[in-house]
Enzyme design. Structure first.
Site, short mmCIF file in Angstrom:
data_model
loop_
_atom_site.label_atom_id
_atom_site.label_comp_id
_atom_site.label_asym_id
_atom_site.label_seq_id
_atom_site.Cartn_x
_atom_site.Cartn_y
_atom_site.Cartn_z
N TYR A 159 0.83 -1.21 0.00
CA TYR A 159 0.00 0.00 0.00
C TYR A 159 0.86 1.26 0.00
CZ TYR A 159 -4.25 2.66 1.22
OH TYR A 159 -5.32 3.51 1.22
N SER A 196 1.22 -7.66 1.72
CA SER A 196 0.18 -6.76 2.19
C SER A 196 -0.78 -6.45 1.04
CB SER A 196 0.81 -5.50 2.78
OG SER A 196 -0.14 -4.70 3.43
N GLN A 197 -0.89 -5.19 0.61
CA GLN A 197 -1.74 -4.90 -0.55
C GLN A 197 -1.34 -5.78 -1.73
OE1 GLN A 197 -3.06 -0.84 -2.56
NE2 GLN A 197 -0.99 -1.36 -3.20
N ASP A 209 -0.02 -9.13 13.68
CA ASP A 209 -0.11 -8.12 12.64
C ASP A 209 -1.28 -7.18 12.93
OD1 ASP A 209 -0.32 -6.66 10.29
OD2 ASP A 209 -0.05 -8.37 8.97
N HIS A 247 3.48 -6.88 11.04
CA HIS A 247 3.19 -6.76 9.62
C HIS A 247 4.41 -7.01 8.74
CE1 HIS A 247 0.62 -5.89 6.30
NE2 HIS A 247 1.31 -4.84 5.91
#
Length: 327
Positions: free
Chosen positions: A92, A187-188, A278, A307
């Site tokens: 992100y 992540s994203q 996370d 994360h």
């Protein structure tokens, strides 16, 4: 860092019944077939990276609406035959960065194609891809609430389409073996990799060789929005705190883009990584996607990590997994 979500045993048992729009597949077929001009082999422009073992190129692919989506191709220096390929989607806010960054997959002998995420990029990870769509009034800063009023207008409709079209472009490159392509991201990027692997089945002749999502975002929106204590899911919670009458409409839109729901369509084998502490991507949502994947899959759980996930340790596990499947 304390646990922010369910325990590992609870996550292993967590299998939410995510609401599926009746026209989910039709929506995505319509989106992908109407995305713009056909993807042809993109021109490669050499980028100086100051290195002798990796060659780097810039390329542009027509994404959603024919909008130009930029990317990078890293190759082992002098590679002249079809290689296994790793297509990577970014976290992100990140862009593709500088030409000498993110070289591990090329150093391991793979073609490595990195997609700029439209509209994203910042000083530490610059990007070059613009998003021509106007930001609607009432959106919260960030990307998650852009166009939430209707699936046709939602930001990730454009991003997921870009991702599928980058896969189509990878298959046209003479440096890439189209039968040995895997997608990955953190992540994203992990959520986009799941969506791309699922939606690619609607347009491609054959499945991908693998999908490797790390601490994936965009999975199980109903839980993420209500559970995550840190952004980006909090953007949606903030939006709903301002637009209290839009909750039903918002989650109806998000259902079309939930990577945990789309994961049920994936045909490629998968390696997931999930971190139990996370605060950004609650592990329960990541497990929802893992459980939804219907085929061959493996899982690495990092019980005491946040994360950052498994970091370099997990990267080594990914390389070993790739070696078994795409050489």
């Amino acid at each position: 860092m304390p646990l922010t979500d369910l325990t590992l045993d609870e996550c292993l048992a967590y299998r939410p019944q995510l609401p599926e729009p009746a026209d989910l597949d039709d929506f995505w077929r319509r989106t992908l077939t109407g995305a713009g001009p056909a993807v042809e082999r993109p021109a490669l422009t050499p980028l100086p990276n100051g290195l002798t073992l990796v060659d780097t190129y810039a390329l542009t692919v027509p994404g959603f609406g024919g909008h130009p989506v930029h990317g990078r191709l890293h190759l082992p220096a002098g590679a002249d035959g079809p290689l296994g390929c790793v297509v990577e989607y970014l976290g992100y806010g990140r862009g593709a960065g500088l030409p000498h960054e993110n070289l591990t997959y090329a150093c391991a002998g793979y073609a490595h194609l990195v997609m700029d995420t439209r509209g994203q990029g910042w000083s530490a990870a610059p990007g070059r891809t613009h998003d021509p769509a106007a930001q609607p009034a009432g959106a919260v800063p960030g990307f998650l609430t852009r166009g939430l009023d209707h699936p046709d207008d939602y930001y990730y409709r454009r991003v997921y389409t870009d991702a599928v079209r980058f896969l189509a472009a990878a298959r046209t490159l003479p440096q890439v073996d189209p039968a040995r392509i895997a997608v990955t991201g953190t992540s994203q990027g992990g959520g986009i990799s799941l969506a791309a692997a699922a939606l690619d089945t609607l347009t491609a002749d054959g499945p991908l060789a693998g999908v490797l999502p790390d601490v994936p975002f965009l999975c199980d929106f109903p839980r993420g929005v209500r559970t995550a204590p840190r952004p980006p899911y909090t953007e949606i919670a903030e939006y709903l705190s301002l637009h209290r009458d839009r909750t039903t409409r918002t989650f109806a839109t998000l259902a079309y883009f939930d990577a945990a729901l789309l994961a049920t369509r994936i045909q490629a084998p998968a390696l997931f990584s999930i971190a139990m502490m996370d605060p950004v991507c609650p592990p329960s949502g990541c497990f929802a996607a893992y459980h939804a994947h219907p085929g061959e899959k493996a899982l690495r759980v990092y019980e005491f990590n946040g994360h950052e996930g498994g970091g370099e340790v997990h990267l080594a596990a990914k390389l070993a997994w790739l070696r078994e499947r795409i050489g």
